[in-house]
Structure formats: C-alpha cells, structure tokens
Design a protein around this motif. Structure first.
Motif, PDB file in Angstrom:
ATOM      1  N   GLU A 248      73.446  66.764  45.410  1.00  0.00           N
ATOM      2  CA  GLU A 248      73.731  66.818  43.980  1.00  0.00           C
ATOM      3  C   GLU A 248      73.515  68.200  43.353  1.00  0.00           C
ATOM      4  OE1 GLU A 248      75.225  64.298  42.700  1.00  0.00           O
ATOM      5  OE2 GLU A 248      74.867  62.917  44.380  1.00  0.00           O
TER       6      GLU A 248
ATOM      7  N   ARG B  69      76.340  62.352  37.073  1.00  0.00           N
ATOM      8  CA  ARG B  69      75.585  61.984  38.287  1.00  0.00           C
ATOM      9  C   ARG B  69      74.167  62.540  38.259  1.00  0.00           C
ATOM     10  NH1 ARG B  69      79.255  61.299  43.396  1.00  0.00           N
ATOM     11  NH2 ARG B  69      77.548  62.319  44.487  1.00  0.00           N
ATOM     12  N   LYS B  70      74.024  63.723  37.678  1.00  0.00           N
ATOM     13  CA  LYS B  70      72.720  64.383  37.700  1.00  0.00           C
ATOM     14  C   LYS B  70      71.769  63.741  36.686  1.00  0.00           C
ATOM     15  CE  LYS B  70      70.167  68.450  38.118  1.00  0.00           C
ATOM     16  NZ  LYS B  70      69.425  68.463  39.361  1.00  0.00           N
TER      17      LYS B  70
ATOM     18  N   LYS C 290      79.571  66.963  46.779  1.00  0.00           N
ATOM     19  CA  LYS C 290      79.650  65.651  46.111  1.00  0.00           C
ATOM     20  C   LYS C 290      79.766  64.556  47.169  1.00  0.00           C
ATOM     21  CE  LYS C 290      82.600  63.135  42.833  1.00  0.00           C
ATOM     22  NZ  LYS C 290      83.912  63.186  42.153  1.00  0.00           N
TER      23      LYS C 290
END
Lengths: 172, 278
Positions: free
Chosen positions: B230, B276-277, B225
């Motif tokens: 990712e 985040r992805k 992270k």
C-alpha cells in the motif's frame, strides 16, 4: 524543465538546419493546395461560416489538448458511450471524417471517407455513417486556435476504426 | 537528466530524416541515369509545402522523368498521411514499396501502425523487411521506436502478448546500449497485464533510468496495488500525479501512443489509493 530544455534545443536545431538549407521556400497568396482543402457546399454545410478566408485556414496536423477540451480520453468516452454497434452491417475498416473548426470553436464542412480492410473505398451502412456524423457534429469539445495575435480557422479529422460494425478505436 | 539528450536525439532523428538529402551520385555510380536525373531534379526544385499543388507537380514531373524512382511516390504520400486520406496514401506507398521494398517497407509499416492502427499490415511490412535484409531494419519515422518494438506493440494489440514480450526482450538484450525511450515501459505493462509482477517491477525500474514519466510511475503503482504494497502504491501514484503536472508524459505530435495514460486515469487511481490507505 526537461521539456523546456528539449524545446530550446529543438528550436536551435531547427533554425540551424533550415537556415543552412539554402533553398528558397516558395509561398503563394492564392489557394494552391490540391490536398486537404474543403470548400463550402451550400447543400451540406448549412450556415457554418469560417472567420477568415479559405486561403488562411491552418492545415493543423497535431492532435492534442490545443485542439480539444479535456484529453483524448474524454473524446473517446464521448463516442464510445453514444455509438450504437451495428453488427448486422458486418463491415470493417476505417472511416475518416475531416472538417474545419472555426475561430469560435465551431465545427463544420464535414467530409467523410471510408475504406474496407483492404484500403478500398466503400460505402458503409447509413446506420454507421449517419451515427458517426451526427455524433461528431454534436461534439462540442473543439477549441478555437490562436496563431499569433489572431484566432484562426483550422482543419481537423478523426478516424474511426470499425470491426463488424463496432467502434473499436479512434485516431489520430 | 539522462533523458534530455535522449529526447533531443529522437527529435534530431525526426528532423534529420525529414530534411536529409539523398546522394544522387549513388545512382550515377550504379549506371542508373534515369533515377539520377529524377533525383537531381528533385534536389534542385524549389521547396513547397506538402499539400500544395506545386509540390505535387514537382514530384509528378520527377515521376515523368523516371517512373521507376520510388522517392516521389513516397514524398507525395505524406500529404495524404497527414490529412488522414488512407486510400491515396496507401496507393502511393504501395507503388513506392513495389519499386524499392527495402527502402520503404519500414516507413509504410510504421504508417500502418501509427496513423491507422492496422496492426496486421504493420507486422507484415516489418517482417517482410526483416526477411529482405541482413542489416538493422531501423527505427520508426519519429525515431522513438525500433521497428521491432513497433512490431511487438502490434502483436500486443492483436492479443499475442507472449510474442510481444519475447520480441521486446530480444531487442533489449541485443541492443542494451540503444534502448528506446519507452521500451522498458511497454515491456513492464505487458508483464503487468499477464500478472508477472516481479518482472513488471524490474522493467519499470529500468524505465526510470531512461525516462521517468508519469506513465511509468502509474503502472508501477498498479504493480504495488496488485501485490498489496500500500505505501509504495500511494507513493508511486502520487509521483505519477506530480510528473503529469510537470508534463513528463508520453508525447507524440501526431498521435497518441499505446500505453499512454490520461490525467483522469491518474486522478482516479490516486483517489483509489487514498481510499485504501485511510
């Protein structure tokens, strides 16, 4: 799988070790503990009742999800969120509160022991001890314990590490 | 599967240390009749539960036979340790240590650390022990940590991370065939905390060989992270989640270890990784 295999190996090992010991383990039917017993005190324990008899309260040392709801992180959050720092007390050390959880998951017979950083018994400011006692009395996360087919009463404790009136760690 | 015998070995160490009998003849050979008599008395006495009156009466009798024999003081202290009575535990352990420092400093130091999170006292005990003997200072009572690793964790907890890293590095280097169950994990977390991500990743990879637990994958995911990798972040936090469900986590019957994580930590980080992805 790993844990299961390990547990199986431990059971085999324990059985073999204790069966080879050749010493009789002596048990008694009456209360013989000099350490760890908490007896009922009319003045401080209110109407809290244990389900079984005093002699059968389990001395339970482990501290895990078997005894409280959620994980220890939930317990830490509960206390840290509510505890008010008392810097003016300028006290540091450990405060232990030991108690009984009955077969319904209710806690009672709270007993407090406090020491300073030199392991000497001391009295902490009421603002600290009253707070901790009040918080622990209102904590509803204890689980009743099943042993065999029966629900049983058991002992439990928490130790609060205090630094200059701040709650910094909770044990065990 | 490598970790099964290792975990088993640790539990064996606990049980063995709890049940092993002393060789009383050692005292006889050294001409110490007093300790010999007290030692034999304890070996021949009936076994009682540690909290019972009879247990303490038997050990009080051993003290009466030989007040300089340290073992009954240590044995009596255990009941207080397990019920959280730090004052009585300390008094008895101090007596045991006074009588036989090499035998009991390690145990008292570990007790300071594991049960009371008294890092300064634990460091002092372990370092004192190290100064008194040329032998290996040994392991924690539960067998999971070499006492130098425990000492390193104490330094970490009082804020001296550099010293903690140095102690763990030295310990692993000198004993790479006897690495503890969580040694690489703790080292990796320390590197992660000081943002030395490559070294942290290397330590977590080494930990995979010892015991691939949820904590290891969780902290490894944090390395990815931080370094913005990712896919690896998501992969490892997913693995942490899966290992947690299988109960492959840091465990101790009495207390919770340093660097232990909880289900809520994993769940929160897993959600972060998804955000985040996608």
């Amino acid at each position: 799988m790993t844990i299961k295999v390990t547990c199986l190996l431990m059971v085999i090992l324990l059985t073999s070790l204790f069966s080879c010991k050749g010493k009789e383990r002596v048990e008694s039917d009456t209360i013989k503990n000099v350490v760890g017993e908490i007896f009922h005190d009319k003045e401080t324990d209110g109407d809290f009742e244990i389900c079984g008899i005093q002699e059968h309260i389990i001395q339970y040392y482990a501290f895990n999800e078997k005894v409280f709801k959620g994980e220890k992180s939930a317990l830490i959050r509960y206390f840290k969120k509510r505890y008010r720092i008392i810097p003016e007390a300028n006290q540091s050390g450990l405060i232990r509160i030991r108690f009984i959880v009955n077969c319904r998951g209710e806690a009672g017979r709270f007993r407090l022991l406090a020491m300073n950083s030199d392991y000497q018994k001391v009295a902490y400011a009421d603002d600290i001890t009253d707070q901790l006692l009040s918080l622990i009395k209102n904590f509803k996360g204890w689980k009743p314990m099943q042993a065999g087919a029966k629900m049983r009463d058991y002992y439990q404790y928490l130790i609060f590490k205090i630094a200059n009136g701040e709650l910094i760690e909770i044990m065990p | 599967m490598k970790d099964i015998p290792k975990i088993f070995l640790f539990f064996f160490t606990i049980i063995w240390s709890a049940t092993a009998q002393k060789n009383c003849n050692v005292f006889k050979w050294n001409g110490d009749d007093c300790k010999y008599k007290a030692c034999v008395f304890l070996q021949e006495a009936p076994r009682y539960f540690q909290l019972r009156r009879e247990f303490h009466e038997v050990h009080d009798k051993a003290i009466e036979i030989c007040p300089d024999y340290s073992e009954p003081y240590r044995a009596k202290s255990v009941a207080y340790l397990k019920t959280g009575d730090f004052i009585r535990w300390k008094k008895l352990m101090d007596k045991a240590v006074d009588l036989n420092p090499v035998e009991h400093l390690g145990y008292r130091g570990w007790g300071h650390f594991q049960f009371f999170r008294d890092y300064e006292s634990a460091i002092s005990d372990i370092e004192k022990l190290d100064s008194l003997t040329d032998q290996n200072i040994g392991y924690s009572q539960n067998g999971m940590y070499h006492l130098h690793i425990a000492r390193a964790l104490c330094y970490k907890m009082i804020g001296n991370k550099k010293k903690a890293i140095s102690i763990i590095e030295d310990q692993i280097k000198a004993n790479d065939d006897k690495v503890g169950l969580y040694d690489h994990l703790h080292l990796g977390v320390l590197y992660l905390e000081i943002e030395q991500f490559e070294k942290a990743e290397k330590a977590f990879f080494s930990q995979l060989e010892e015991y691939d637990c949820a904590e290891n994958r969780y902290y490894l995911s944090l390395v990815y992270k931080a370094t913005k990798q990712e896919d690896k972040y998501l992969e490892n936090i997913s693995l942490a989640r899966s290992l947690y469900k299988k109960n492959r986590i840091m465990t101790d019957p009495y207390t919770h270890q340093i660097d232990k994580i909880y289900k809520s930590d994993v769940a929160k980080e897993y959600q972060n990784s998804l955000v985040r992805k996608y």
